[in-house]
Design a protein around this motif. Sequence first.
Motif, PDB file in Angstrom:
ATOM      1  N   LYS A   1       0.833  -1.206   0.000  1.00  0.00           N
ATOM      2  CA  LYS A   1       0.000   0.000   0.000  1.00  0.00           C
ATOM      3  C   LYS A   1       0.866   1.254   0.000  1.00  0.00           C
ATOM      4  O   LYS A   1       0.572   2.232  -0.697  1.00  0.00           O
ATOM      5  CB  LYS A   1      -0.924   0.010   1.220  1.00  0.00           C
ATOM      6  N   THR A   2       1.952   1.237   0.765  1.00  0.00           N
ATOM      7  CA  THR A   2       2.868   2.381   0.791  1.00  0.00           C
ATOM      8  C   THR A   2       3.468   2.609  -0.591  1.00  0.00           C
ATOM      9  O   THR A   2       3.593   3.752  -1.053  1.00  0.00           O
ATOM     10  CB  THR A   2       3.995   2.142   1.815  1.00  0.00           C
TER      11      THR A   2
ATOM     12  N   THR B   1       2.109   1.736  -3.427  1.00  0.00           N
ATOM     13  CA  THR B   1       1.033   2.221  -4.289  1.00  0.00           C
ATOM     14  C   THR B   1       0.849   3.722  -4.122  1.00  0.00           C
ATOM     15  O   THR B   1       0.723   4.464  -5.106  1.00  0.00           O
ATOM     16  CB  THR B   1      -0.282   1.497  -3.970  1.00  0.00           C
ATOM     17  N   ASP B   2       0.822   4.184  -2.883  1.00  0.00           N
ATOM     18  CA  ASP B   2       0.693   5.620  -2.616  1.00  0.00           C
ATOM     19  C   ASP B   2       1.854   6.394  -3.234  1.00  0.00           C
ATOM     20  O   ASP B   2       1.676   7.502  -3.756  1.00  0.00           O
ATOM     21  CB  ASP B   2       0.634   5.885  -1.109  1.00  0.00           C
TER      22      ASP B   2
ATOM     23  N   GLU C   1       1.352   6.771  -6.926  1.00  0.00           N
ATOM     24  CA  GLU C   1       0.349   7.799  -7.202  1.00  0.00           C
ATOM     25  C   GLU C   1       0.948   9.202  -7.123  1.00  0.00           C
ATOM     26  O   GLU C   1       0.549  10.103  -7.859  1.00  0.00           O
ATOM     27  CB  GLU C   1      -0.822   7.677  -6.217  1.00  0.00           C
ATOM     28  N   ALA C   2       1.925   9.370  -6.229  1.00  0.00           N
ATOM     29  CA  ALA C   2       2.562  10.680  -6.046  1.00  0.00           C
ATOM     30  C   ALA C   2       3.780  10.854  -6.956  1.00  0.00           C
ATOM     31  O   ALA C   2       4.494  11.855  -6.831  1.00  0.00           O
ATOM     32  CB  ALA C   2       2.975  10.850  -4.582  1.00  0.00           C
TER      33      ALA C   2
END
Length: 1013
Positions: free
Chosen positions: A776-777, A779-780, A783-784
């Motif tokens: 999840k980290t 993935t974030d 996105e950034a």
Amino acid sequence: MASASATDQEEVFLVDGKQVIDDDGNVIKTKSAYKKFVKLQKIKEKKAGNQAAQQQQKAANKQAPKKKKEVSIYTKTVLLPETSFDLRANAPKREPEIQALWKEKGTYRKLIEKADATGAERFTLHDGPPYANGSLHMGHALNKVLKDIINKYKMQRGKKVEFIPGWDTHGLPIELKVLQSLSQEKKRSLKPMELRKMAREFALETVEAQKASFERYGVWGSFDEPYVTLAPEYEAAQVKVFGQMVAGGHIYRGRKPVYWSPSSQTALAEAELEYPEGHTSPSIYVGMKATKLTPCLEEFADQGVSLAIWTTTPWTIPANRAISVNPALSYSVVKRGTGDLVVVATDLVAELESKFGDKLEVLKSFTGEDLSGTMYQHPLVARENPVVIGGDYITTEAGTGLVHTAPGHGMDDYITGMKNDLDVFAPVDDKGCFTSEAGEFEGLEVLGEGNVAVRKRLEEGGVLILYEPYVHKYPYDWRTKKPCLMRATSQWFCSVDGFRDQALDAISSVQWIPAVGENRIRGMVEGRSDWCISRQRTWGVPIPVFYDEKTGDEVLDQEVINHVAGIFAEKGSNAWWEMSVEELMPAKYADDGKTYVKGMDTMDVWFDSGSSWASVMQQRGLPVPVDLYLEGSDQSRGWFQSSLLTSVAATGKPPYKTVLTHGFVLDEKGYKMSKSLGNVVDPAVIINGGPNLKQEPAYGADTLRLWASSVNYNADVLIGNAVLGQASNNYRKIRGTLRFLIGNLFDFDEKTHAVPTEKLPALDRYMLARSEEVFKTMTDAYEAYNFSKVFSELQTFCVKEMSTFYLDIAKDRLYISAADDERRRSCQTVLHYVAHNMVRVMAPIVSHMAEDAWQAMRKDTDVESVFEMGWVSAADVTPAEDPALWAQILEVCDVVNMALEQARTANLIGSSLEAKITLHVTDAALKAKLESMAATDNGVDDLKYLFITSQAVISDTPVSGEYTSSSETATVLVERADGEKCERCWNYCTSVGSIAEHPTICDRCGGVLARSA
């Protein structure tokens, strides 16, 4: 027996009545020196003895027959990893095979079609076109890899992504390449269409070569349908954008100063300039004699007074038409030591005293407003010029405060000239030489002999006050690397003033990453002058304008522009040279009784590429503004800005929603790469290796891609042998972890073997939840667009959390257990989740490794490519306890490892399995958790497995001993393990020898063999 006849402080020291000489021939004079000498001799003797023994042993080993390594009868009962996924990447061979697989399966196109079929949201990253004028460099590699990472990530998230790579195929860079290949004789006889044909061929050949290189990087895109600015449909759309800007009143023709490159013989835009350090100009101070005095100077009429100016361009003095002053500044008449009177800015008197080496006595002061209207004698020709009011560009930071004004050679001068009706005079030709209008200086190169000749004439005329070299930044042609000049010529301009506010509002509506990018482009747009869009070159898109042969009036209306655009769409811009004026103009002009001629200026290449939002995006039915532009930070003055200006002028809106910038690629020491410095890093060599593979290994494309993801690309980034070596090492660690995961899943079927999450041991539940958190980290971070965060998370997870911790612990149950033992299947459940999601999160960056791994692990019923798997799946598990408690357990593991290392160093143990651990914990919650784990019988959570030792017990009382290590919450004691070593699992156990038919293994292994029989 040594006997000293004196103390350590005396000069004589004897042993058995004799002096002692050391190995260097020096006499030993003290007892302490003698003791040191004896100690050193013993060390040397021991070392010599060891060396002799080693040599004897080597000789004996050579003569002795080699012993065949004994293989345990239990080796075949151990479940070792099995996989076709090699530890060595063999990238030069394997990566092209994987790329061939993608092409064979049509993976890129298949993903687009799937997204289209499901009505997926579109994501568009518009490619900024590189020049098709040579081989690719590291800047190209960084840029295209970053774009590819983003596109692949968006594809995996289900977006419809169609990346259209592009090339800038017009303009001087390509024209120069062609001309460089020709002889002087051929250049002189070269006709425009011959040059255009050669330029086209060269550009298209270069496009093909660069295309192959980009694809070798692993970059995906519509390479079979790229955009090139020389394509007829592109040129036609570009002309239509020009027409929209004409209709909006933003295009005009005027005579004004522009940057002119004598070496290229064309006007240049600001984006085509560079300002190298160290340029030296011949600055001069000149006194121009006042002839008609305003009231503030009348009292000095009898003595005579001069107006002092300063310039770094002596060659512009022949074009002088005025002296400009700032009305708000204070000026003074000063008396020099020679008795001459000179007018300068009052605030500069002290500085000019130092420069002139002369005492300057202030006689009178007044404002610039008072000086306005004064007339003075031109220092070279018989004409009088005025003192006029200039703008706030006149300061006291340098010079004299009075500005030599030549409206034909400077933008500020031009503006001041327009306000004061001054002549725009520029006696300089295309080659940068004085014309006949410059009189005696005709034919001299202005930046060379011209400067010298003008200075000499001023000196002869007695008006040169001072000459001194002046080092400063000066505009150079970024292609020829030679200095430019400002020169008034008739050019076509885009009037930025007409839509500047709209452009600034558009900038505010765009997301800039990093945010400083907004400040950079805002400042440039706020302060920029009108954009000169015409060029005096052959290889480009012609400006579709005609001129009345008699009057010179231009014909530029929508009907003409649309007509020409239609011709270009069918025949390309070559039609401008191949067709007659009558054929190129609409029919209504054929019978109007006038004769017309074609304009021969071509458009600035920044107008070419700046129109791509229309010529590519709109032309192919893609929405504008697009989602993302991604280029180097220097494009704030290049493609970002030209795209913004054309789009806002033509449509009133920006062409992009988000702009992402990256820095430059420098060598390892932070220097700009240069062939002369020998520090150029070639991406092709990184991938394929150099002539000497030991010095320049073939790392493959994925190492290059991993490097690109690891750097903070928002700033300048470094690359070189050491950096690449580190990237390669990181690549191998990730690959090694992935190989372990895949190799231990060879007999695992998720449908039949997966253990439900609620039945997993505590360690496995923790690892599953932790894996999901890491993914999840990452993935974030994707996105950034924070790819260095993706890399660091992946690297830490593989090396520290998986290889060093979980996988090391897992080896016992993966290798030693029976195939279907739950302790093994539970571990495989975790490995399956991690492996299947790890290849997903890796795929945008190390695409070849991820695909290689997937091909090794996929079943026949699985999707064909890792990119068809979609994105990370949820683990459907939550930790059974507070994650902070597991953080404490990991700290205990660190304390255990430190204690084991002490014992290993002291030769108490070799392997950690030779140890027994006694643990004392002071934290109540932590102790309770560890005790509950120790009490389990699942063969996983027992502390001996967690610590990879043969025994582990918890003590209620503090422990002490020779081999201990402590933290705030725990103390660990290491001792030799009880029992004998099991031949099969290598654990020490008191049960070894209890099974008659298997006397060398423990009861646990005996049970495994029984279940496996």
